[in-house]
Design a protein around this motif. Structure first.
Motif, PDB file in Angstrom:
ATOM      1  N   PHE A  38       8.042  -3.040   5.881  1.00  0.00           N
ATOM      2  CA  PHE A  38       8.839  -1.838   5.618  1.00  0.00           C
ATOM      3  C   PHE A  38       9.866  -2.097   4.527  1.00  0.00           C
ATOM      4  O   PHE A  38      10.052  -1.262   3.639  1.00  0.00           O
ATOM      5  CB  PHE A  38       9.539  -1.393   6.909  1.00  0.00           C
ATOM      6  CG  PHE A  38      10.161  -0.040   6.819  1.00  0.00           C
ATOM      7  CD1 PHE A  38       9.392   1.106   6.898  1.00  0.00           C
ATOM      8  CD2 PHE A  38      11.531   0.098   6.644  1.00  0.00           C
ATOM      9  CE1 PHE A  38       9.974   2.367   6.809  1.00  0.00           C
ATOM     10  CE2 PHE A  38      12.120   1.341   6.557  1.00  0.00           C
ATOM     11  CZ  PHE A  38      11.339   2.485   6.642  1.00  0.00           C
ATOM     12  N   PHE A  39      10.540  -3.258   4.567  1.00  0.00           N
ATOM     13  CA  PHE A  39      11.548  -3.478   3.529  1.00  0.00           C
ATOM     14  C   PHE A  39      10.925  -3.999   2.235  1.00  0.00           C
ATOM     15  O   PHE A  39      11.648  -4.254   1.262  1.00  0.00           O
ATOM     16  CB  PHE A  39      12.707  -4.360   4.032  1.00  0.00           C
ATOM     17  CG  PHE A  39      12.456  -5.852   4.093  1.00  0.00           C
ATOM     18  CD1 PHE A  39      12.427  -6.622   2.954  1.00  0.00           C
ATOM     19  CD2 PHE A  39      12.298  -6.486   5.318  1.00  0.00           C
ATOM     20  CE1 PHE A  39      12.229  -7.985   3.012  1.00  0.00           C
ATOM     21  CE2 PHE A  39      12.098  -7.854   5.385  1.00  0.00           C
ATOM     22  CZ  PHE A  39      12.072  -8.603   4.221  1.00  0.00           C
ATOM     23  N   SER A  40       9.588  -4.139   2.207  1.00  0.00           N
ATOM     24  CA  SER A  40       8.897  -4.447   0.947  1.00  0.00           C
ATOM     25  C   SER A  40       8.504  -3.174   0.193  1.00  0.00           C
ATOM     26  O   SER A  40       8.193  -3.224  -0.999  1.00  0.00           O
ATOM     27  CB  SER A  40       7.639  -5.275   1.225  1.00  0.00           C
ATOM     28  OG  SER A  40       7.956  -6.513   1.814  1.00  0.00           O
TER      29      SER A  40
ATOM     30  N   SER B 280       2.416 -11.370  -5.131  1.00  0.00           N
ATOM     31  CA  SER B 280       2.462 -12.831  -5.017  1.00  0.00           C
ATOM     32  C   SER B 280       3.877 -13.317  -4.764  1.00  0.00           C
ATOM     33  O   SER B 280       4.092 -14.284  -4.020  1.00  0.00           O
ATOM     34  CB  SER B 280       1.898 -13.472  -6.295  1.00  0.00           C
ATOM     35  OG  SER B 280       2.716 -13.182  -7.411  1.00  0.00           O
ATOM     36  N   MET B 281       4.872 -12.662  -5.366  1.00  0.00           N
ATOM     37  CA  MET B 281       6.263 -13.052  -5.150  1.00  0.00           C
ATOM     38  C   MET B 281       6.750 -12.618  -3.769  1.00  0.00           C
ATOM     39  O   MET B 281       7.506 -13.339  -3.100  1.00  0.00           O
ATOM     40  CB  MET B 281       7.153 -12.423  -6.231  1.00  0.00           C
ATOM     41  CG  MET B 281       6.791 -12.806  -7.660  1.00  0.00           C
ATOM     42  SD  MET B 281       7.046 -14.552  -8.029  1.00  0.00           S
ATOM     43  CE  MET B 281       8.813 -14.602  -8.177  1.00  0.00           C
ATOM     44  N   ARG B 282       6.304 -11.463  -3.312  1.00  0.00           N
ATOM     45  CA  ARG B 282       6.763 -10.950  -2.018  1.00  0.00           C
ATOM     46  C   ARG B 282       6.151 -11.717  -0.852  1.00  0.00           C
ATOM     47  O   ARG B 282       6.715 -11.747   0.243  1.00  0.00           O
ATOM     48  CB  ARG B 282       6.389  -9.469  -1.870  1.00  0.00           C
ATOM     49  CG  ARG B 282       7.178  -8.515  -2.721  1.00  0.00           C
ATOM     50  CD  ARG B 282       8.658  -8.579  -2.489  1.00  0.00           C
ATOM     51  NE  ARG B 282       9.046  -8.253  -1.120  1.00  0.00           N
ATOM     52  CZ  ARG B 282      10.294  -8.350  -0.663  1.00  0.00           C
ATOM     53  NH1 ARG B 282      11.253  -8.797  -1.445  1.00  0.00           N
ATOM     54  NH2 ARG B 282      10.573  -8.019   0.577  1.00  0.00           N
TER      55      ARG B 282
ATOM     56  N   THR C  85       0.830  -1.212   0.000  1.00  0.00           N
ATOM     57  CA  THR C  85       0.000   0.000   0.000  1.00  0.00           C
ATOM     58  C   THR C  85       0.861   1.258   0.000  1.00  0.00           C
ATOM     59  O   THR C  85       0.677   2.161  -0.826  1.00  0.00           O
ATOM     60  CB  THR C  85      -0.931   0.008   1.222  1.00  0.00           C
ATOM     61  OG1 THR C  85      -1.772  -1.157   1.197  1.00  0.00           O
ATOM     62  CG2 THR C  85      -1.800   1.255   1.224  1.00  0.00           C
ATOM     63  N   ILE C  86       1.828   1.306   0.923  1.00  0.00           N
ATOM     64  CA  ILE C  86       2.701   2.489   1.003  1.00  0.00           C
ATOM     65  C   ILE C  86       3.570   2.603  -0.251  1.00  0.00           C
ATOM     66  O   ILE C  86       3.739   3.693  -0.808  1.00  0.00           O
ATOM     67  CB  ILE C  86       3.574   2.420   2.268  1.00  0.00           C
ATOM     68  CG1 ILE C  86       2.696   2.465   3.516  1.00  0.00           C
ATOM     69  CG2 ILE C  86       4.572   3.575   2.287  1.00  0.00           C
ATOM     70  CD1 ILE C  86       3.447   2.339   4.819  1.00  0.00           C
ATOM     71  N   GLY C  87       4.130   1.476  -0.695  1.00  0.00           N
ATOM     72  CA  GLY C  87       4.976   1.496  -1.877  1.00  0.00           C
ATOM     73  C   GLY C  87       4.226   1.925  -3.122  1.00  0.00           C
ATOM     74  O   GLY C  87       4.750   2.677  -3.958  1.00  0.00           O
ATOM     75  N   THR C  88       2.980   1.469  -3.270  1.00  0.00           N
ATOM     76  CA  THR C  88       2.171   1.856  -4.432  1.00  0.00           C
ATOM     77  C   THR C  88       1.868   3.343  -4.433  1.00  0.00           C
ATOM     78  O   THR C  88       1.958   4.014  -5.467  1.00  0.00           O
ATOM     79  CB  THR C  88       0.857   1.048  -4.445  1.00  0.00           C
ATOM     80  OG1 THR C  88       1.149  -0.348  -4.550  1.00  0.00           O
ATOM     81  CG2 THR C  88      -0.016   1.463  -5.613  1.00  0.00           C
TER      82      THR C  88
ATOM     83  N   MET D  89      16.883   2.958   1.354  1.00  0.00           N
ATOM     84  CA  MET D  89      16.276   1.741   1.906  1.00  0.00           C
ATOM     85  C   MET D  89      16.826   0.490   1.234  1.00  0.00           C
ATOM     86  O   MET D  89      17.059  -0.536   1.882  1.00  0.00           O
ATOM     87  CB  MET D  89      14.754   1.802   1.751  1.00  0.00           C
ATOM     88  CG  MET D  89      14.093   2.888   2.584  1.00  0.00           C
ATOM     89  SD  MET D  89      12.325   3.062   2.224  1.00  0.00           S
ATOM     90  CE  MET D  89      11.711   1.502   2.866  1.00  0.00           C
ATOM     91  N   LEU D  90      17.055   0.569  -0.087  1.00  0.00           N
ATOM     92  CA  LEU D  90      17.567  -0.578  -0.821  1.00  0.00           C
ATOM     93  C   LEU D  90      19.050  -0.821  -0.567  1.00  0.00           C
ATOM     94  O   LEU D  90      19.563  -1.891  -0.905  1.00  0.00           O
ATOM     95  CB  LEU D  90      17.336  -0.375  -2.324  1.00  0.00           C
ATOM     96  CG  LEU D  90      15.887  -0.511  -2.803  1.00  0.00           C
ATOM     97  CD1 LEU D  90      15.759  -0.051  -4.249  1.00  0.00           C
ATOM     98  CD2 LEU D  90      15.423  -1.954  -2.682  1.00  0.00           C
ATOM     99  N   ALA D  91      19.736   0.164   0.017  1.00  0.00           N
ATOM    100  CA  ALA D  91      21.163  -0.001   0.304  1.00  0.00           C
ATOM    101  C   ALA D  91      21.404  -1.012   1.417  1.00  0.00           C
ATOM    102  O   ALA D  91      22.503  -1.555   1.540  1.00  0.00           O
ATOM    103  CB  ALA D  91      21.786   1.345   0.671  1.00  0.00           C
TER     104      ALA D  91
END
Length: 300
Positions: free
Chosen positions: A170-172, A224-226, A114-117, A141-143
């Motif tokens: 959070f890391f998704s 689905s992958m996450r 939801t947050i990422g979208t 975050m990706l680091a």
């Protein structure tokens, strides 16, 4: 006369859209049926969801009932998966624990997705300095490795299943945000978006009604992958003692309890581990099938 013509044209357009949706659904179902791995993954997920819904009703014993005189009993007709070091029925605990393990995975993906979208839509649609700020935050975050970031968050918030859900979700966020951002940047360049703007639609309407529905496919595939990663990460954190706390029958916590008896009672760790592995495999197989069926570049 003009009104009648517009009504007819609108009706034709609506019917054409319905026909296109029906054709796309048929193509999607046909691709999914042909993909045997995806079908197998779907069956696994369906069985686990069934356990999630009615598992506690099938449990023969109370998962929290301590019976020390029956501790460390091997699998038998009385206890299908044996008993743990407290005499609790492992089969019953696994059935009850399905709601915790699967629930954490779905909640974490829903939170992160939801947050990422939202972030991806804003960054991709507005661009410029807004995109730069959001992209730099995502890069930071990706680091960090995902599990390391989750460990840091749970350590700061304290060990609990809710905090594990927040940490895994959070890391998704950056994974969803980057995919949505790229898809939004492609969709906003299409001519029909310019036409909607010309008609006076505001940004929220454009994003909600015209952009988001057209980027839903990659979001579904990513979700689905996450789910597999989220369930595995949540179980890993519980295994380390940072998630569900005793006497919770969460699968990762059960796996952690069983490691002390790996030689004397290997079934304590074996059955929770098998449940986690099969579920993760199911989501991976089904996610690959969804990607193949929904990716327009793979239609031919």
């Amino acid at each position: 006369m003009e009104k009648i013509t517009l009504t007819v044209d609108h009706s034709i357009l609506t019917n054409a859209r319905k026909a296109a949706r029906k054709k796309n659904r048929a193509r999607f179902m046909n691709k999914m049926k042909k993909n045997k791995a995806a079908v197998a993954g779907g069956i696994i997920i369906a069985l686990y969801l069934l356990i999630f819904l009615i598992g506690p009703l099938l449990a023969p014993y109370d998962p929290y009932d301590v019976q020390l005189e029956q501790k460390l009993q091997a699998p038998s007709l009385e206890h299908l998966m044996g008993t743990d070091d407290k005499g609790r029925d492992i089969f019953s605990r696994i059935l009850y624990g399905s709601r915790l393990s699967i629930g954490v995975g779905f909640s974490a993906v829903l939170f992160g997705g939801t947050i990422g979208t939202i972030l991806g839509l804003i960054a991709g649609y507005y661009g410029k300095w807004i995109d730069s700020i959001i992209s730099r935050i995502l890069d930071i975050m990706l680091a960090f490795p995902g599990i390391l970031l989750a460990l840091a968050i749970v350590s700061a918030l304290g060990p609990s299943l809710i905090n594990v859900t927040i940490a895994v979700g959070f890391f998704s966020i950056p994974m969803f945000a980057r995919i949505v951002r790229g898809s939004t940047m492609e969709v906003k360049k299409l001519e029909y978006i310019d036409a909607v703007k010309t008609l006076g639609a505001n940004d929220f309407t454009i994003l909600a009604k015209h952009v988001f529905p057209n980027i839903l496919s990659p979001i579904i595939v990513q979700a689905s992958m996450r789910l597999a990663t989220a369930i595995l990460s949540a179980a890993g954190l519980s295994f380390l003692g940072l998630g569900a706390q005793p006497p919770s029958p969460e699968w990762g916590a059960m796996l952690s309890s069983g490691r002390d008896f790996i030689f004397t009672a290997p079934y304590m760790a074996m059955f929770p581990g098998i449940m986690i592995s099969i579920l993760v495999l199911g989501f991976n197989l089904f996610g690959d099938g969804l990607r193949d069926a929904l990716d327009p570049r793979m239609k031919n």
